[in-house]
Design an enzyme around this catalytic site. Structure first.
Site: not given
Ligand code: NAD
Ligand code: WQD
Length: 363
Positions: A81-82, A103, A107, A147, A172, A176, A202, A221-222, A254
């Site tokens: 863990d970090i 990373f 999230k 993000s 969250y 960031k 995204n 969620n996404n 998006r």
């Molecule tokens: P992810 O959850 O797939 O990857 C994150 C990894 O970090 C996971 O493997 C998890 O096990 C590990 N982790 C979490 N907490 C930890 C800790 N305390 N110590 C060690 N490891 C830990 O997420 P992702 O989608 O790959 O996102 C990576 C980064 O990008 C995150 O910082 C997220 O906030 C950022 N980000 C993601 C998105 C997105 O939509 N996926 C968008 C914008 C920013």
């Molecule tokens: C995209 C669009 C929803 C799911 C999130 C985080 C953001 C960043 C990226 C980390 C929106 C719609 C979604 C569903 C839907 N992550 N939707 N039905 O909300 O833009 O961003 O991920 O930093 O912080 O908030 O991405 O993929 O959840 O949604 O209609 O089941 O799809 O309303 O318009 P979002 P998302």
């Protein structure tokens, strides 16, 4: 070079926190695929596996096992863990860490509202512990996963890096934003630091092999993983969160960006560190600059997969904005980066991953 524990020499290493996760694993494979013999480096991953799958009996998480298979290269993996300063120090003792891509974070926006302490602990305390360890070992080059969420409600579109940040609702998003503020202060306090904060829009898509992809635990969620799980028959239908926004068809818009393009953005950020005198804090958007609505995404995915994606319109999701998309001029100027993969590429690669791995890495 530092001597390795088995008598071999070690190359300068890139420490990738959270490298077993979605964006991290794609960045690791991209770095290894593009590695040149003239410029060798090691990849060291630290991950606590809170959101990554490791098969029973395996030492490494499945994403890294597959990357090693695909590239024929070794990844050093630490299950830690970090927030664990001792474990981090051990990594810096064992490797010649030259730069860090950070990373690791929790999230899920909705979950963060229910569990703010867990999010601040992991995302802020963890990040500070990492920075303290970096400073202790004289490592000052950092690429941070930020993000578009730091911008909150868009005041203008497309959003450039000068757009105000910090007026946010979810823990969250705030985590960031707070980390960006901490990094700015670090850079003001000591000119040794060189920090690039990449503000992803995204991320979607998967590695073209179909072997590496996004593997959300539980119900996604996404949007993109949700659509692909409906297409493969794992979920019955998509719920579209609102069709009364002021957008092209009323659904949310998006800026979806292919994860392989994001990975390339990280590689280019690392290159920038080599420029003599490069230091300070730099926030850079990574997106395509084009927005697509939820219904446009559904249609594109149906075309790419040949499957139908049934959907039902429901109410808006709390906290959602109508539209956001990036101004990507700074990424072009500073990183010489732009996204090269389009929406059909994103859908095709997501579908290949989903079709070949209907249950994600656990299949
Ligand atoms: P992810 O959850 O797939 O990857 C994150 C990894 O970090 C996971 O493997 C998890 O096990 C590990 N982790 C979490 N907490 C930890 C800790 N305390 N110590 C060690 N490891 C830990 O997420 P992702 O989608 O790959 O996102 C990576 C980064 O990008 C995150 O910082 C997220 O906030 C950022 N980000 C993601 C998105 C997105 O939509 N996926 C968008 C914008 C920013
Ligand atoms: C995209 C669009 C929803 C799911 C999130 C985080 C953001 C960043 C990226 C980390 C929106 C719609 C979604 C569903 C839907 N992550 N939707 N039905 O909300 O833009 O961003 O991920 O930093 O912080 O908030 O991405 O993929 O959840 O949604 O209609 O089941 O799809 O309303 O318009 P979002 P998302």
């Amino acid at each position: 070079m530092k001597p390795g524990c088995n008598g071999t020499t070690m190359h300068p290493a890139i420490l990738v926190t959270g490298g077993a996760g979605y964006v991290g694993s794609h960045t690791v494979i991209s770095l290894l695929e593009n590695q040149s013999e003239a410029d060798p480096f090691d990849i060291v991953v630290v991950d606590n596996l809170s959101n990554a799958y490791r098969a029973e009996g395996q030492k490494k998480p499945e994403a890294l096992v597959r990357i090693e298979e695909l590239t024929g290269k070794t990844i050093y993996f630490y299950h830690a863990d970090i927030r664990d300063a001792k474990a981090l120090s051990n990594i810096f003792e064992n490797h010649k860490i030259d730069s860090v891509i950070h990373f690791a974070a929790l999230k899920a926006v909705g979950e963060s509202v229910q569990k703010p302490l867990e999010y601040y602990q992991a995302n802020i305390t963890g990040t500070c512990t990492l920075f303290e360890t970096m400073r202790k070992y004289g490592v000052y080059k950092l690429v941070y996963s930020s993000s578009c969420t730091v911008y909150g409600e868009p005041q203008s579109l497309p959003m450039n890096e000068a757009h105000p940040t910090g007026d946010l609702t979810s823990p969250y998003g705030k985590s960031k934003y707070f980390c960006e503020e901490i990094m700015k202060d670090l850079c003001l306090s000591d000119q040794s630091w060189a920090i690039i904060s990449l503000r992803y829009f995204n991320p979607v898509g998967a590695h073209h092999s179909g072997r590496i992809g996004e593997d959300p635990m539980g119900i996604p969620n996404n949007l993109m993983p949700y659509i692909s799980q409906v297409a493969v028959g794992r979920l019955p239908e998509l719920q579209v969160f609102g069709n009364d926004y002021k957008t092209v068809d009323g659904t949310g818009v998006r800026d979806y960006v292919h994860v392989a393009d994001l990975a390339d953005g990280h590689a280019r950020a690392l290159k920038l560190f080599r420029q003599p005198g490069f230091n300070g804090f730099h926030a850079i958007n990574l997106g395509t600059g084009t927005g697509y609505s939820v219904l446009q995404m559904v249609k594109a995915f149906e075309e790419a997969s040949g499957r139908s994606v049934p959907y039902r319109v429901v109410g808006r999701r709390a906290g959602d904005v109508a539209a956001n998309y990036a101004d990507v001029a700074l990424a072009a100027r500073l990183l010489a980066w732009r996204a090269t993969r389009d929406l059909p590429d994103m859908c095709r690669d997501t579908w290949r991953w989903q079709r070949d791995n209907p249950k994600g890495y656990q299949a």
